[in-house]
Scaffold this motif. Structure first.
Motif, PDB file in Angstrom:
ATOM      1  N   ALA A 129      -1.587 -70.274  14.440  1.00  0.00           N
ATOM      2  CA  ALA A 129      -1.334 -69.243  15.444  1.00  0.00           C
ATOM      3  C   ALA A 129      -0.050 -69.601  16.179  1.00  0.00           C
ATOM      4  O   ALA A 129       0.152 -70.745  16.575  1.00  0.00           O
ATOM      5  N   VAL A 130       0.813 -68.608  16.348  1.00  0.00           N
ATOM      6  CA  VAL A 130       2.074 -68.787  17.060  1.00  0.00           C
ATOM      7  C   VAL A 130       2.057 -67.846  18.256  1.00  0.00           C
ATOM      8  O   VAL A 130       1.807 -66.654  18.105  1.00  0.00           O
ATOM      9  N   ILE A 131       2.316 -68.386  19.440  1.00  0.00           N
ATOM     10  CA  ILE A 131       2.364 -67.571  20.655  1.00  0.00           C
ATOM     11  C   ILE A 131       3.815 -67.498  21.098  1.00  0.00           C
ATOM     12  O   ILE A 131       4.466 -68.522  21.292  1.00  0.00           O
ATOM     13  N   ARG A 132       4.329 -66.271  21.238  1.00  0.00           N
ATOM     14  CA  ARG A 132       5.727 -66.058  21.625  1.00  0.00           C
ATOM     15  C   ARG A 132       5.793 -65.183  22.859  1.00  0.00           C
ATOM     16  O   ARG A 132       4.942 -64.320  23.068  1.00  0.00           O
ATOM     17  N   ARG A 133       6.834 -65.396  23.663  1.00  0.00           N
ATOM     18  CA  ARG A 133       7.070 -64.521  24.808  1.00  0.00           C
ATOM     19  C   ARG A 133       7.663 -63.209  24.333  1.00  0.00           C
ATOM     20  O   ARG A 133       8.518 -63.183  23.458  1.00  0.00           O
ATOM     21  N   LYS A 134       7.218 -62.114  24.910  1.00  0.00           N
ATOM     22  CA  LYS A 134       7.743 -60.790  24.565  1.00  0.00           C
ATOM     23  C   LYS A 134       7.753 -59.973  25.848  1.00  0.00           C
ATOM     24  O   LYS A 134       6.697 -59.605  26.361  1.00  0.00           O
ATOM     25  N   GLY A 135       8.927 -59.728  26.388  1.00  0.00           N
ATOM     26  CA  GLY A 135       9.014 -58.992  27.646  1.00  0.00           C
ATOM     27  C   GLY A 135       8.366 -59.792  28.760  1.00  0.00           C
ATOM     28  O   GLY A 135       8.673 -60.956  28.963  1.00  0.00           O
ATOM     29  N   ASP A 136       7.432 -59.162  29.461  1.00  0.00           N
ATOM     30  CA  ASP A 136       6.726 -59.844  30.547  1.00  0.00           C
ATOM     31  C   ASP A 136       5.467 -60.548  30.076  1.00  0.00           C
ATOM     32  O   ASP A 136       4.825 -61.247  30.852  1.00  0.00           O
ATOM     33  N   GLY A 137       5.084 -60.373  28.808  1.00  0.00           N
ATOM     34  CA  GLY A 137       3.835 -60.949  28.315  1.00  0.00           C
ATOM     35  C   GLY A 137       4.056 -61.836  27.111  1.00  0.00           C
ATOM     36  O   GLY A 137       5.117 -62.434  26.940  1.00  0.00           O
ATOM     37  N   VAL A 138       3.035 -61.912  26.280  1.00  0.00           N
ATOM     38  CA  VAL A 138       3.095 -62.732  25.072  1.00  0.00           C
ATOM     39  C   VAL A 138       2.557 -61.936  23.891  1.00  0.00           C
ATOM     40  O   VAL A 138       1.837 -60.953  24.061  1.00  0.00           O
ATOM     41  N   ILE A 139       2.930 -62.377  22.682  1.00  0.00           N
ATOM     42  CA  ILE A 139       2.339 -61.844  21.460  1.00  0.00           C
ATOM     43  C   ILE A 139       1.790 -63.021  20.672  1.00  0.00           C
ATOM     44  O   ILE A 139       2.280 -64.146  20.786  1.00  0.00           O
ATOM     45  N   VAL A 140       0.755 -62.758  19.890  1.00  0.00           N
ATOM     46  CA  VAL A 140       0.142 -63.785  19.048  1.00  0.00           C
ATOM     47  C   VAL A 140       0.416 -63.407  17.601  1.00  0.00           C
ATOM     48  O   VAL A 140       0.109 -62.296  17.175  1.00  0.00           O
ATOM     49  N   LYS A 143      -8.347 -62.297  25.812  1.00  0.00           N
ATOM     50  CA  LYS A 143      -8.036 -61.669  24.524  1.00  0.00           C
ATOM     51  C   LYS A 143      -7.094 -62.542  23.701  1.00  0.00           C
ATOM     52  O   LYS A 143      -7.238 -62.651  22.488  1.00  0.00           O
ATOM     53  N   VAL A 144      -6.129 -63.170  24.368  1.00  0.00           N
ATOM     54  CA  VAL A 144      -5.190 -64.056  23.672  1.00  0.00           C
ATOM     55  C   VAL A 144      -5.941 -65.262  23.121  1.00  0.00           C
ATOM     56  O   VAL A 144      -5.767 -65.642  21.963  1.00  0.00           O
ATOM     57  N   LYS A 145      -6.796 -65.853  23.939  1.00  0.00           N
ATOM     58  CA  LYS A 145      -7.559 -67.025  23.504  1.00  0.00           C
ATOM     59  C   LYS A 145      -8.473 -66.680  22.335  1.00  0.00           C
ATOM     60  O   LYS A 145      -8.582 -67.447  21.375  1.00  0.00           O
ATOM     61  N   GLU A 146      -9.128 -65.522  22.381  1.00  0.00           N
ATOM     62  CA  GLU A 146     -10.010 -65.101  21.286  1.00  0.00           C
ATOM     63  C   GLU A 146      -9.218 -64.885  20.001  1.00  0.00           C
ATOM     64  O   GLU A 146      -9.665 -65.257  18.916  1.00  0.00           O
ATOM     65  N   ALA A 147      -8.026 -64.283  20.112  1.00  0.00           N
ATOM     66  CA  ALA A 147      -7.196 -64.041  18.929  1.00  0.00           C
ATOM     67  C   ALA A 147      -6.771 -65.363  18.295  1.00  0.00           C
ATOM     68  O   ALA A 147      -6.839 -65.527  17.071  1.00  0.00           O
ATOM     69  N   VAL A 148      -6.363 -66.323  19.116  1.00  0.00           N
ATOM     70  CA  VAL A 148      -5.938 -67.628  18.602  1.00  0.00           C
ATOM     71  C   VAL A 148      -7.112 -68.335  17.936  1.00  0.00           C
ATOM     72  O   VAL A 148      -6.977 -68.890  16.838  1.00  0.00           O
TER      73      VAL A 148
END
Length: 50
Positions: free
Chosen positions: A23-34, A8-13
């Motif tokens: 596209a910017v990928i950031r750490r958020k808690g235990d996962g990431v946000i795009v 899902k992350v790869k598709e969003a990017v």
């Protein structure tokens, strides 16, 4: 710390890049946000428009 990026992350990017934005990928808690980053050129003296 390594975070595994799921499909899902790869598709969003890829969708963001197809639109021509960054596209910017950031750490958020235990996962990431795009994040989708759009920038608009407001002034550039080398562009001569009349």
């Amino acid at each position: 710390m390594q975070v595994k990026l799921d499909d899902k992350v790869k598709e969003a990017v890829e969708a963001i890049l197809r639109r021509g934005n960054d596209a910017v990928i950031r750490r958020k808690g235990d996962g990431v946000i795009v994040l989708e980053e759009k920038r608009k050129i407001v002034y550039n003296p080398s562009l001569k428009r009349e």
